[in-house]
Design a protein around this motif. Structure first.
Motif, mmCIF file in Angstrom:
data_model
loop_
_atom_site.group_PDB
_atom_site.id
_atom_site.type_symbol
_atom_site.label_atom_id
_atom_site.label_comp_id
_atom_site.label_asym_id
_atom_site.label_seq_id
_atom_site.Cartn_x
_atom_site.Cartn_y
_atom_site.Cartn_z
ATOM 1 N N GLU A 172 -2.143 4.929 -13.825
ATOM 2 C CA GLU A 172 -0.916 4.163 -13.618
ATOM 3 C C GLU A 172 -1.306 2.745 -13.233
ATOM 4 N N GLU A 173 -0.584 1.773 -13.785
ATOM 5 C CA GLU A 173 -0.860 0.364 -13.513
ATOM 6 C C GLU A 173 0.230 -0.239 -12.639
ATOM 7 N N TYR A 174 -0.192 -1.160 -11.788
ATOM 8 C CA TYR A 174 0.721 -1.861 -10.888
ATOM 9 C C TYR A 174 0.367 -3.344 -10.919
ATOM 10 N N MET A 175 1.382 -4.180 -10.793
ATOM 11 C CA MET A 175 1.182 -5.622 -10.751
ATOM 12 C C MET A 175 2.094 -6.182 -9.662
ATOM 13 N N THR A 176 1.522 -7.023 -8.814
ATOM 14 C CA THR A 176 2.360 -7.663 -7.799
ATOM 15 C C THR A 176 3.259 -8.693 -8.479
ATOM 16 N N GLU A 177 4.358 -9.009 -7.825
ATOM 17 C CA GLU A 177 5.311 -9.952 -8.413
ATOM 18 C C GLU A 177 4.687 -11.303 -8.704
ATOM 19 N N ASP A 178 3.768 -11.737 -7.857
ATOM 20 C CA ASP A 178 3.124 -13.038 -8.063
ATOM 21 C C ASP A 178 1.945 -12.959 -9.038
ATOM 22 N N LYS A 179 1.689 -11.773 -9.563
ATOM 23 C CA LYS A 179 0.640 -11.500 -10.549
ATOM 24 C C LYS A 179 -0.775 -11.792 -10.044
ATOM 25 N N LYS A 180 -0.964 -11.824 -8.736
ATOM 26 C CA LYS A 180 -2.296 -12.036 -8.177
ATOM 27 C C LYS A 180 -3.106 -10.739 -8.124
ATOM 28 N N MET A 181 -2.408 -9.614 -8.222
ATOM 29 C CA MET A 181 -3.082 -8.333 -8.075
ATOM 30 C C MET A 181 -2.634 -7.387 -9.192
ATOM 31 N N HIS A 182 -3.591 -7.000 -10.038
ATOM 32 C CA HIS A 182 -3.352 -6.014 -11.094
ATOM 33 C C HIS A 182 -4.179 -4.793 -10.735
ATOM 34 N N LEU A 183 -3.494 -3.711 -10.393
ATOM 35 C CA LEU A 183 -4.140 -2.509 -9.885
ATOM 36 C C LEU A 183 -3.979 -1.373 -10.883
ATOM 37 N N ILE A 184 -5.061 -0.644 -11.121
ATOM 38 C CA ILE A 184 -5.011 0.538 -11.988
ATOM 39 C C ILE A 184 -5.608 1.712 -11.215
ATOM 40 N N PHE A 185 -4.760 2.713 -10.945
ATOM 41 C CA PHE A 185 -5.210 3.960 -10.334
ATOM 42 C C PHE A 185 -5.457 4.975 -11.440
ATOM 43 N N THR A 186 -6.526 5.741 -11.320
ATOM 44 C CA THR A 186 -6.785 6.877 -12.190
ATOM 45 C C THR A 186 -7.081 8.063 -11.275
ATOM 46 N N ILE A 209 0.817 -1.219 0.000
ATOM 47 C CA ILE A 209 0.000 0.000 0.000
ATOM 48 C C ILE A 209 0.849 1.268 0.000
ATOM 49 N N PRO A 210 1.841 1.405 0.887
ATOM 50 C CA PRO A 210 2.681 2.614 0.804
ATOM 51 C C PRO A 210 3.413 2.741 -0.531
ATOM 52 N N ALA A 211 3.815 1.599 -1.101
ATOM 53 C CA ALA A 211 4.509 1.643 -2.393
ATOM 54 C C ALA A 211 3.569 2.114 -3.496
ATOM 55 N N PHE A 212 2.355 1.549 -3.561
ATOM 56 C CA PHE A 212 1.381 1.956 -4.579
ATOM 57 C C PHE A 212 1.005 3.423 -4.426
ATOM 58 N N ILE A 213 0.653 3.821 -3.216
ATOM 59 C CA ILE A 213 0.208 5.194 -2.970
ATOM 60 C C ILE A 213 1.341 6.188 -3.204
ATOM 61 N N GLY A 214 2.528 5.857 -2.738
ATOM 62 C CA GLY A 214 3.683 6.742 -2.921
ATOM 63 C C GLY A 214 4.026 6.937 -4.380
ATOM 64 N N ASP A 215 4.012 5.856 -5.142
ATOM 65 C CA ASP A 215 4.319 5.984 -6.561
ATOM 66 C C ASP A 215 3.237 6.763 -7.296
ATOM 67 N N PHE A 216 1.974 6.492 -6.988
ATOM 68 C CA PHE A 216 0.902 7.220 -7.673
ATOM 69 C C PHE A 216 0.932 8.695 -7.314
ATOM 70 N N ARG A 217 1.326 9.010 -6.106
ATOM 71 C CA ARG A 217 1.460 10.424 -5.741
ATOM 72 C C ARG A 217 2.503 11.104 -6.636
ATOM 73 N N LYS A 218 3.612 10.426 -6.885
ATOM 74 C CA LYS A 218 4.643 10.986 -7.764
ATOM 75 C C LYS A 218 4.105 11.213 -9.170
ATOM 76 N N VAL A 219 3.300 10.264 -9.647
ATOM 77 C CA VAL A 219 2.684 10.413 -10.973
ATOM 78 C C VAL A 219 1.778 11.649 -10.993
ATOM 79 N N LEU A 220 0.970 11.801 -9.943
ATOM 80 C CA LEU A 220 0.070 12.963 -9.875
ATOM 81 C C LEU A 220 0.837 14.272 -9.729
#
Length: 102
Positions: free
Chosen positions: A50-64, A28-39
Motif C-alpha cells: 500500500e502506498e501513502y503520500m503526505t499532502e505536501d508530497k514530502k513523504m512517499h511511503l510504501i508498506f509491504t 503514524i497512527p493513520a498510516f499504521i491503522g490503514d495498513f492494518r485494514k489492508v492486511l
C-alpha cells in the motif's frame, strides 16, 4: 526498534524534530491503522503493498507485508517499508509488537 519508531525517525529527518513530532502524532497512527485494514482483508501469507503520500508530497511511503498465523493468532508483518525510495527496514517487523508479544 518498532515500525512506529522507524517512521518517527524518518518524519523527523524530513520535517525537523519539532514539526516532526507533531506531524508524526497524526501521520503514524493513520498510516499504521490503514495498513492494518489492508492486511486484515488480505489472504493469509499473501504479500500486499500500500502506498501513502503526505499532502505536501514530502513523504512517499510504501508498506509491504503479510497477515500470518502465529501461536497467539493472527499477526501483521511488515516486510518492507520504503520512504522516498529508501528502504527503512533491515528485516521483518510486527506491525503491533506489544499485541503479538514480540
Amino acid at each position: 526498534m518498532t515500525i512506529h519508531q522507524i517512521l518517527q525517525n524518518q518524519i523527523d529527518s524530513i520535517y525537523g524534530k519539532s514539526l516532526g513530532e507533531k506531524t508524526g502524532r497524526v501521520l503514524i497512527p493513520a498510516f499504521i491503522g490503514d495498513f492494518r485494514k489492508v492486511l486484515e482483508k488480505s489472504d493469509l501469507g499473501t504479500t500486499v503493498s500500500e502506498e501513502y503520500m503526505t499532502e505536501d508530497k514530502k513523504m512517499h511511503l510504501i508498506f509491504t507485508g503479510q497477515r500470518r498465523m502465529g501461536a497467539a493468532g493472527f499477526d501483521f508483518i511488515v516486510t518492507s517499508c520504503k520512504c522516498n525510495d529508501k528502504e527503512l527496514l533491515t528485516g521483518e517487523l510486527s506491525l503491533f509488537p506489544a499485541i503479538a508479544g514480540l
